[in-house]
Scaffold this active site. Structure first.
Site, short mmCIF file in Angstrom:
data_model
loop_
_atom_site.label_atom_id
_atom_site.label_comp_id
_atom_site.label_asym_id
_atom_site.label_seq_id
_atom_site.Cartn_x
_atom_site.Cartn_y
_atom_site.Cartn_z
N LYS A 160 0.90 -0.93 0.07
CA LYS A 160 -0.16 -0.17 -0.02
C LYS A 160 0.92 1.45 -0.32
O LYS A 160 1.87 1.53 0.77
CB LYS A 160 -0.95 0.05 1.06
CG LYS A 160 -1.90 -1.07 1.36
CD LYS A 160 -2.77 -1.18 2.64
CE LYS A 160 -1.79 -1.44 3.68
NZ LYS A 160 -2.58 -1.57 4.87
N THR A 163 -7.46 9.99 9.62
CA THR A 163 -7.26 8.77 8.80
C THR A 163 -6.96 7.61 9.75
O THR A 163 -6.58 6.54 9.23
CB THR A 163 -5.88 8.96 7.82
OG1 THR A 163 -4.88 9.09 8.62
CG2 THR A 163 -6.00 9.82 6.77
N GLY A 195 -7.35 4.10 11.58
CA GLY A 195 -8.08 3.14 11.22
C GLY A 195 -8.16 2.70 9.79
O GLY A 195 -8.80 1.95 9.32
N THR A 196 -7.53 3.44 8.80
CA THR A 196 -7.39 3.26 7.30
C THR A 196 -7.08 1.94 6.93
O THR A 196 -7.52 1.20 6.09
CB THR A 196 -6.90 4.37 6.41
OG1 THR A 196 -5.57 4.48 6.93
CG2 THR A 196 -7.59 5.67 6.67
N GLY A 197 -5.90 1.44 7.58
CA GLY A 197 -5.42 0.27 7.28
C GLY A 197 -6.09 -1.25 7.58
O GLY A 197 -6.33 -1.87 6.66
N CYS A 198 -6.69 -0.86 8.76
CA CYS A 198 -7.63 -1.81 9.05
C CYS A 198 -8.74 -1.86 8.31
O CYS A 198 -9.38 -3.00 8.04
CB CYS A 198 -8.11 -1.75 10.67
SG CYS A 198 -6.88 -1.38 11.85
#
Length: 270
Positions: A175, A206, A208-211
């Site tokens: 990512k 932003t 929690g974007t990866g989760c």
């Protein structure tokens, strides 16, 4: 209509923006029945992580058996696993129950710099879980840790994806959210490359974007989409969630997991 299911195996975020809470919100928003195995409890908010307490191996094992022995699991999303013992438990149970899809998000360090994966657990993650993953979804920092050198450019991302694919996962999605310019992710499945471009949204919110992205991929895989379709749809979902991010707390606010539902019903945000 048959209800598809997804299981998240991750840590709890007391502020609700990341971890188990973000995963379950994402599953619900995308029409998938969500279940959870909690590996650790964090004291966390929009400003950072202030403490982590791991759950016992016994209760983690019990949660896994309780879910898999009763309810069909169409996909699994794995997030925060803080130590080697927990990693080995998860890997052992996944080999027993053999879920169709496993999305592995190697959560290592929080945005505020808190170490969420013990350094000695990296080898266990690579050895035991990477070979079980349908797709591995590291960001630039996580990819750097896994390959052992900085990953900072598109060329670096390609090299890292190829190197990580050789460690066993069916595919690797590196990512590029931390790149300068547009948000570009690179997928490598051992044979071909695919680039996913996204518009960069100017916001500090932003959390929690990866989760959320990894759980959205798991949700779409559960619903029968191909990996590339699942990633494309997940990218579209997270872009909307970031565009409608919530101004909550004194730090990086959470993305809005139910932005489409709130808009459709005319509910006000804030």
């Amino acid at each position: 209509m048959e209800m598809k299911t997804a299981l998240t195996i991750a840590g709890s975020d007391s502020s609700g923006g990341a971890g188990i809470q973000a995963d379950l919100k994402t599953f619900s928003a995308l029409g998938v029945y969500g279940m959870s195995v909690i590996t650790a409890v964090t004291a966390q908010n929009t400003q950072g992580v202030f403490g982590v307490e791991e759950l016992s191996e016994k209760i983690i094992t019990g949660q896994l058996d309780a879910v898999f022995q009763d309810i069909p699991v169409d996909s699994v999303k794995i997030g925060m696993l803080s130590n080697a013992e927990i990693i080995q438990i998860i890997a052992r149970k996944l080999r027993v129950y053999q879920p169709h899809h496993v999305v592995l998000d190697p959560v290592m360090v929080s945005k505020s710099g808190y170490d969420l994966l013990r350094p000695e657990a990296k080898a266990a993650l690579i050895e035991h879980l990477l070979p079980l993953a349908t797709v591995l979804t590291p960001n630039l920092k996580e990819a750097s840790v896994l390959v052992g050198h900085p990953v900072e450019t598109l060329s670096d991302m390609k090299e890292a994806a190829k190197a990580l694919a050789e460690k066993g996962p069916q595919a690797v999605l590196v990512k590029g959210g931390h790149l300068q310019g547009e948000a570009i992710d690179i997928l490598y499945d051992g044979e071909k490359w695919r680039t996913f471009e996204g518009k960069r949204i100017a916001t500090k919110n932003t959390h929690g974007t990866g989760c959320t992205l990894s759980s959205a991929i798991a949700a779409f895989l559960a619903k029968g989409h191909s990996l590339e379709e699942a990633i494309q749809r997940a990218k579209q979902y997270i872009q909307g969630a970031i565009a409608h991010a919530l101004e909550l707390g004194h730090g990086a606010g959470p993305t809005h997991h139910f932005h489409e539902w709130y808009t459709a019903t005319g509910s006000k945000q804030g």
